[in-house]
Scaffold this motif. Sequence first.
Motif, PDB file in Angstrom:
ATOM      1  N   LYS A  45      12.146  84.643   4.559  1.00  0.00           N
ATOM      2  CA  LYS A  45      11.900  85.548   5.675  1.00  0.00           C
ATOM      3  C   LYS A  45      10.445  85.583   6.099  1.00  0.00           C
ATOM      4  CE  LYS A  45      15.792  88.569   5.275  1.00  0.00           C
ATOM      5  NZ  LYS A  45      16.247  89.946   5.159  1.00  0.00           N
ATOM      6  N   ARG A  57       8.406  81.859  17.837  1.00  0.00           N
ATOM      7  CA  ARG A  57       9.455  82.280  18.768  1.00  0.00           C
ATOM      8  C   ARG A  57      10.822  81.928  18.205  1.00  0.00           C
ATOM      9  NH1 ARG A  57      11.600  78.214  22.194  1.00  0.00           N
ATOM     10  NH2 ARG A  57      10.602  76.205  21.791  1.00  0.00           N
ATOM     11  N   LEU A  58      11.828  82.584  18.785  1.00  0.00           N
ATOM     12  CA  LEU A  58      13.206  82.333  18.376  1.00  0.00           C
ATOM     13  C   LEU A  58      13.665  80.994  18.948  1.00  0.00           C
ATOM     14  CD1 LEU A  58      15.554  84.032  17.023  1.00  0.00           C
ATOM     15  CD2 LEU A  58      16.321  84.453  19.328  1.00  0.00           C
ATOM     16  N   ASN A 115      13.731  81.786   8.265  1.00  0.00           N
ATOM     17  CA  ASN A 115      14.838  82.741   8.392  1.00  0.00           C
ATOM     18  C   ASN A 115      15.996  82.177   9.219  1.00  0.00           C
ATOM     19  OD1 ASN A 115      16.081  85.129   7.820  1.00  0.00           O
ATOM     20  ND2 ASN A 115      15.057  86.295   9.408  1.00  0.00           N
ATOM     21  N   TYR A 139      20.188  79.427  14.322  1.00  0.00           N
ATOM     22  CA  TYR A 139      18.978  79.986  14.935  1.00  0.00           C
ATOM     23  C   TYR A 139      17.966  80.409  13.883  1.00  0.00           C
ATOM     24  CZ  TYR A 139      21.364  84.525  14.232  1.00  0.00           C
ATOM     25  OH  TYR A 139      22.013  85.600  13.705  1.00  0.00           O
ATOM     26  N   THR A 141      13.317  81.392  13.421  1.00  0.00           N
ATOM     27  CA  THR A 141      12.027  81.600  14.068  1.00  0.00           C
ATOM     28  C   THR A 141      11.134  80.398  13.801  1.00  0.00           C
ATOM     29  OG1 THR A 141      12.246  83.976  13.791  1.00  0.00           O
ATOM     30  CG2 THR A 141      10.045  83.151  14.190  1.00  0.00           C
TER      31      THR A 141
ATOM     32  N   THR B   4      11.796  87.261  17.916  1.00  0.00           N
ATOM     33  CA  THR B   4      11.927  86.544  16.644  1.00  0.00           C
ATOM     34  C   THR B   4      13.104  87.119  15.864  1.00  0.00           C
ATOM     35  OG1 THR B   4      10.722  87.958  15.106  1.00  0.00           O
ATOM     36  CG2 THR B   4       9.396  86.539  16.477  1.00  0.00           C
ATOM     37  N   ASN B   5      13.534  86.380  14.846  1.00  0.00           N
ATOM     38  CA  ASN B   5      14.561  86.977  13.997  1.00  0.00           C
ATOM     39  C   ASN B   5      14.028  87.309  12.611  1.00  0.00           C
ATOM     40  OD1 ASN B   5      14.539  84.424  12.877  1.00  0.00           O
ATOM     41  ND2 ASN B   5      16.728  84.384  12.557  1.00  0.00           N
ATOM     42  N   ILE B   6      12.705  87.438  12.487  1.00  0.00           N
ATOM     43  CA  ILE B   6      12.151  87.955  11.239  1.00  0.00           C
ATOM     44  C   ILE B   6      11.841  89.437  11.427  1.00  0.00           C
ATOM     45  CG2 ILE B   6      11.354  85.810  10.217  1.00  0.00           C
ATOM     46  CD1 ILE B   6       8.648  86.249  11.422  1.00  0.00           C
ATOM     47  N   GLU B   7      11.532  90.110  10.309  1.00  0.00           N
ATOM     48  CA  GLU B   7      11.489  91.567  10.363  1.00  0.00           C
ATOM     49  C   GLU B   7      10.126  92.156  10.696  1.00  0.00           C
ATOM     50  OE1 GLU B   7      13.139  92.296   6.562  1.00  0.00           O
ATOM     51  OE2 GLU B   7      15.102  91.574   7.197  1.00  0.00           O
ATOM     52  N   VAL B  80      16.406  89.608  15.574  1.00  0.00           N
ATOM     53  CA  VAL B  80      17.491  89.331  16.517  1.00  0.00           C
ATOM     54  C   VAL B  80      18.664  88.653  15.807  1.00  0.00           C
ATOM     55  CG1 VAL B  80      18.085  87.916  18.519  1.00  0.00           C
ATOM     56  CG2 VAL B  80      15.974  89.204  18.516  1.00  0.00           C
ATOM     57  N   ARG B  81      19.878  89.094  16.120  1.00  0.00           N
ATOM     58  CA  ARG B  81      21.093  88.485  15.556  1.00  0.00           C
ATOM     59  C   ARG B  81      22.041  88.109  16.699  1.00  0.00           C
ATOM     60  NH1 ARG B  81      18.486  88.301  11.839  1.00  0.00           N
ATOM     61  NH2 ARG B  81      18.598  89.320   9.831  1.00  0.00           N
TER      62      ARG B  81
END
Lengths: 148, 104
Positions: A45, A57-58, A115, A139, A141, B4-7, B80-81
């Motif tokens: 993570k 970015r995602l 992640n 998906y 980051t 992003t999908n990290i916290e 994000v999920r």
Amino acid sequence: MEQLILFAVLVLLGYFFGRNAERKHLQSIREREEAFRHLPAIMLKRPLDEHMIAEYRLVNGSAVIAIDYFKRLVASLVNLFGGSMISYESLVDRARREAILRMKEDAGDASEIINIRIETSAISKSAQQSVGAVEVLAYGTAIYRKQV
Amino acid sequence: MLITNIEYLPGKEIKEHYGVVSGSSVRAKHVGRDIAASFKNIFGGELKGYTELLSESRDEAMGRMVAQAESLGANAILNVRFSTSSVAAGAAELYVYGTAVKAE
């Protein structure tokens, strides 16, 4: 009789075209996986090194892969006796690897993708008649580092 | 908008939380694509039409989520999920959600 011929033709078409398509696809997956060795996609993570991060970015990638007629026949036979459905295993495996590769393509010159999540869903056309395709979305980051 | 999908946001500080923002999109492909897909089901291989359809509607869902976050005054969306479900015959629902925050 005619129905039987049609069935046999479909099975043969599925067998030859499906096998060919799968072999080509796996070949291209292997080549591209080799080309993307430098970009690790990891489930951690946190980035490996929090300094020197320029941007993040995602990114995502997805693929929908259909099963062929022959494999579906084999799968329905296996369903009678039980056992592992190798034909479906390779289908899902191809879809996952393709989705991960597309995610990496989306990331461009990132140094790592952290992640990552992989999500699989079945696609159906209607309640009675299933198309027999699987969609995989990957998906994560993407982390871009400052050039030194 | 930073997504992003990290916290957390490396190198940034979160000033304010705005709660969950989400976007969804339900789409179907026209009959021609469905017919093409059923042919593909004989030969196997990728259903490019469906791949396109799903990524288009995923982009649409993301756009809706971003619009919602912007209206709240956020400048980033964390954690994000995605989720996909087939709600009706020939249609799929794409849902995307995350936490809107203001970061500096």
